[in-house]
Structures are given as C-alpha cells and as structure tokens.
Design an enzyme around this catalytic site. Structure first.
Site, short mmCIF file in Angstrom:
data_model
loop_
_atom_site.label_atom_id
_atom_site.label_comp_id
_atom_site.label_asym_id
_atom_site.label_seq_id
_atom_site.Cartn_x
_atom_site.Cartn_y
_atom_site.Cartn_z
N LYS A 80 0.84 -1.20 0.00
CA LYS A 80 0.00 0.00 0.00
C LYS A 80 0.88 1.25 0.00
O LYS A 80 1.89 1.29 0.71
CB LYS A 80 -0.89 -0.03 1.25
CG LYS A 80 -1.97 1.02 1.32
CD LYS A 80 -2.86 0.80 2.54
CE LYS A 80 -3.99 1.79 2.66
NZ LYS A 80 -4.85 1.53 3.82
N SER A 155 -9.71 1.39 2.71
CA SER A 155 -8.86 2.17 1.84
C SER A 155 -7.78 1.36 1.13
O SER A 155 -7.20 1.84 0.17
CB SER A 155 -8.20 3.30 2.63
OG SER A 155 -7.37 2.77 3.64
N SER A 179 -9.81 -0.86 6.99
CA SER A 179 -9.22 -0.75 5.66
C SER A 179 -8.46 -1.95 5.13
O SER A 179 -8.11 -1.97 3.95
CB SER A 179 -8.30 0.46 5.61
OG SER A 179 -9.08 1.60 5.39
N1 GLN Z 1 -13.13 3.49 5.97
C1 GLN Z 1 -12.68 4.00 7.24
C2 GLN Z 1 -12.44 5.46 7.14
O1 GLN Z 1 -12.76 6.02 6.16
C3 GLN Z 1 -11.46 3.25 7.67
C4 GLN Z 1 -10.22 3.70 7.02
C5 GLN Z 1 -9.03 2.88 7.41
O2 GLN Z 1 -9.14 1.85 8.07
N2 GLN Z 1 -7.86 3.39 7.05
O3 GLN Z 1 -11.93 6.07 8.02
#
Ligand code: GLN
Length: 486
Positions: A80, A155, A179
């Site tokens: 990532k 994400s 994420s």
């Molecule tokens: N989807 C969640 C957010 O928007 C989690 C994001 C993540 O785990 N980095 O914050």
C-alpha cells in the site's frame, strides 16, 4: 499467467525449492500480467520492476547455492502506498505527495527485506487511507476484479484488488477502521488487522495513530499467518510496538485445540438492516463450524452501536494533528504555483487547497473543530470515555468466549459512484470493523466458502475477532474453516 493463478506464499516457496520455476521467471511473469491486466483494474500507483528482478535474482542465486531460503524469499508482494520503501514513491494516495520519494524503509519493509521478499510496486488507496472504496485516491479509480463496475472497498483497495487479480501473491495494507478487512471482504481475499502494538508503524504515513495497524492481505489464511509472523515484533522506532513472540505454532495450527475455542455471536452485529444474503452466508459459516463440534454462545456488545460516532470524533482529531506535518515545506506539492509562492500563507493555501481532496479536508476541519477549546470536553473527551466502554464490553465478553464471529460488512460490494456523494452511507460500511480498532483487538476477514460458485456471485466475508495478541486463535479457526473449502 496460469503459473500465477492461485499461487500462494506456500505454493510459491515449495515450487521454488523444488526448482519448478525460478524467482526471476515468476517475477517477470507478474510484470507482464500486471501490464496486461492493470489497465482495467488500477490496483497499482507505481511499479518497481528493476528492484524486483534484482531481488529475485539474488533469491535464485541463493537457491542455486543450496542455501536454506526464508519462506518469503522471492515472494511477489504489493505494498500500500502509505508504507514507505526507501527510494520508491510514497504518495499515500495524495496529490500533495505526488513527487515524494521515501527516504527510508518502514519497519515492516526492513523485516521483509531480510527475508528477500520482492516488492512489485505500490498500490492505490483512498487519500491518506481515508475512505471505504478507494474512490478518494488523488490519482485514479481502482476496480473490483470480481466485478469491474464495483468498488474494491478501501482504503487498501489497491492491495486487495492486486491479490484478487493475481497481480501479487500477497500484499500489505493498513487498517484504522476496517481498511484491510473491508476491501478483503469485497474482493474475496483474506485480510488480517493485527493487534494494536503487534506490528511496527514506523514508516507508515500516519492517519490516526491510536488506531492504525499494518496487516497482510492474502489468498489464504495460512499465508496471512506466514506474512504476519514475518512482520510482527518490536521496533525501536515505534514505541508502541510490543516485543511479541508468537512461536512456530502460529504457522501450524493444532485443529484439535482450535476446536475447543468458544465462539461468541454478538446480537448487535446482526441488525435487521443487514443484507439478508450476508446474514445467511454468515449463518452457513456458523453451521460449518458447529459441524466441526465448535461451541457457540450468544453474547452482547451493547456499546458497539456507539463505535461509529465515537470513531468519527477520535479519528479526525488524530488526522488533523497528523496531517499538520504536510506544511508545504518539508513535504510539498512541487509545481509552478508552489515555486512562485511569495509567503507562508500562499504556501499553505496551495499545499492544502490543491494538494488535499474533499474527504481529507472534511476530516481535517472536523478534527480541528472537535479539538478546539470549549468543544474538547464535549466531543473528544466524551468519545474517549465511550471508547473505554466499548473496550470493556469486549473484556467482559472474552471472559465467556475466546473469539467473536460477525459479518465484515453490512452490504455486498457497492457500485463505483454509488456512495461517494453521501459520506454517511460510505462511513456505514465500516460499522462492524471499527470496534476492533477502538479496542485494539486482532480481527480477520475471511471469504465465505462457495461465494464464487454461482454465476455472477459477489464475494462475502466473515470476521473473527480475538483477544489481544491472540492472532493464533483467529488464524487457527480460519485455517480450520478453509479446510472445509467447498
Ligand atoms: N473506511 C474507514 C475510514 O474512512 C477506515 C479507514 C481505514 O481503516 N484506514 O476512516
């Protein structure tokens, strides 16, 4: 391409030492597959072809010399783009870091380098890991390889899509509120959110530091265990990292022991809004595990219903302070406008105004607000108190059960564009994953067996949450379940 299909860390390692193929051969195959496939998927932001071939060559040399090579030697990984690899770009999905090249490697990368893992490239993500669909990337969309009209989740959408489309054997993602697990569920692969403190965050571009964890995204639970074992442990550059010792057992689950683990089913995680097909899929998992004589117990986690609002106060507060470092001076979007800026104000306005996307701005503003004097007690402090209650629910539940089983997401993968204009709907995708982050617990997302059997069927995952530093329990049940594999 046939070579890459269903290639796992385990099967690659076995093939490599049996000299069925060389590391260079497989690595080259990955790059030709990526060049053909990624046009339609968009999993990668940048590739590391030269570096990958070099490492693979060293691995082949070691094999030729008859050396005993580590399990991850030559294994093609996708990383990532918020995890730094020295001398490669690290954008965190943000235009503001478009020209940034990492000056050092993250703790996890240093560990994997020692194992001679191959880093194929850096994967797409929602800007600074904020989002659930990868649509917040400052660069391009990523499509779900199981259905190109749909989002891969986020994400870590690029990492999950890369693994699901055989564009990497495995990948690293980061999980602050879901994420790693949510995109894994959407793409039909395995995602492990590790215990807070079990994996170093040194060199991870921080989102919300009391929640962030790096974790593996893989094709099998066994691979998740292998990759997790390789990255866990103390790092002197992350004071929150723990001196873990998971031993060899984490790689070799004892199924007889695993079957004695008691599983809790929290009623709050099966609300009536849950897609009924997802509910049924999770019921099938429970049925299969009951068939293996595992015991189940209904439990209650009553404060989990406050997890989402609690997270959307704590997380933006931490985001607003972490993102303050992107001040346009040490880290800067370099373009003509920046070079012509006449004063600090112009630099700041340019960096944040043009470098950051809408969602990032929304969270910085929200975070600054909840931390501001007069509001701090009402919002931030209150949210911290609620967080303690959520944690205590888990502590109490873990007196009665060893692991907790829930759905990962309330819906199937949604269409690209379906939720992007409604942040609240988007935030709801993480309703079942966020509590584990608030409580610092390990949790894994595993594809429900058989999702890929029907015509046009979409992936669905289930989640196992374990006690702190008990990754072995959730990985063990996951591996047991994987054996049923129909
Ligand atoms: N989807 C969640 C957010 O928007 C989690 C994001 C993540 O785990 N980095 O914050």
């Amino acid at each position: 391409m046939d070579l890459l299909k269903n290639l796992t860390i385990k099967s690659f390692h076995e093939g490599l030492i049996a000299k069925k193929f060389s590391a260079v051969e497989v690595t080259r195959e990955f790059f030709s597959h990526i060049k053909e496939t990624d046009k339609n998927i968009g999993a990668y932001l940048s590739l590391n072809e030269e570096g990958s071939i070099k490492t693979a060559d060293r691995v082949d040399e070691a094999v030729a010399q008859g050396e005993k090579i580590p399990l991850l030697a030559g294994v093609a990984l996708a990383v990532k783009d918020n995890i730094m690899i020295k001398a490669l770009p690290a954008t965190a999905g943000s235009r503001s870091l478009e020209s940034y090249v990492a000056s050092y490697s993250a703790g996890v990368i240093q560990k994997l380098k020692k194992e001679m893992a191959v880093f194929l490239g850096k994967t797409n993500l929602d800007e600074f890991a904020m989002g659930s669909s990868t649509e917040n990337s400052g660069f391009h969309l990523t499509r779900n390889p199981r259905d190109l009209e749909r989002a891969p989740g986020g994400s870590s959408g690029g990492s999950a899509a890369a693994v699901a489309s055989d564009q990497a054997i495995a990948a690293l993602g980061s999980d602050t509120g879901g994420s790693v697990r949510q995109p894994a569920a959407f793409c039909g692969v395995v995602g492990l959110k590790t215990t807070y403190g079990s994996v170093s965050r040194n060199g991870l571009i921080a989102m919300a530091s009391s929640l962030d964890q790096i974790g593996p995204i893989t094709k099998t639970v066994e691979d998740a265990a292998i990759l997790f074992k390789a990255i866990t442990g103390k790092d002197e550059y992350d004071s929150t990292s723990a001196d873990t010792d998971y031993g060899e057992e984490i790689l070799n689950s004892n199924f007889e022991k695993v079957k004695t683990l008691r599983v809790g089913i929290p009623e709050e995680y099966f609300p009536k809004e849950l897609d009924s097909e997802i509910g049924k899929a999770v019921e099938r998992v429970i049925g299969d595990l009951k068939g293996a004589k595992m015991t189940f117990k209904k439990i209650s986690l009553p404060h989990s219903k406050y997890a989402l609002p609690c997270y959307y106060i704590i997380m933006p507060a931490e985001v607003s302070s972490n993102l303050a470092r992107f001040d346009g001076i040490r880290y800067s979007r370099i373009d003509e406008k920046r070079l012509k800026a006449k004063n600090l104000k112009e630099i700041y306005t340019h960096q944040k105004g043009e470098g950051f996307g809408t969602e990032t701005k929304r969270r910085v503003i929200l975070g600054t607000f909840v931390l501001s004097s007069g509001y701090y007690d009402a919002y931030y402090q209150k949210a911290q108190q609620v967080r303690t209650l959520i944690k205590q629910d888990f502590d109490k539940a873990f007196n009665e059960v060893d692991v907790i089983l829930t759905p990962v997401t309330p819906t199937y993968p949604f269409k690209i564009g379906e939720k992007i204009s409604d942040p609240y709907q988007m935030y709801l995708s993480d309703i079942f994953t966020i509590p584990a982050n608030l409580a610092g617990l390990p949790a894994i997302s595993i594809p429900v067996n058989g999702w890929n059997k029907g015509e046009g069927s979409l992936p669905v995952g289930f989640q196992l949450i374990g006690k702190h530093f008990h990754e072995a329990d959730i990985l063990g049940i996951g591996r047991l379940y994987e054996q049923f594999g129909y």
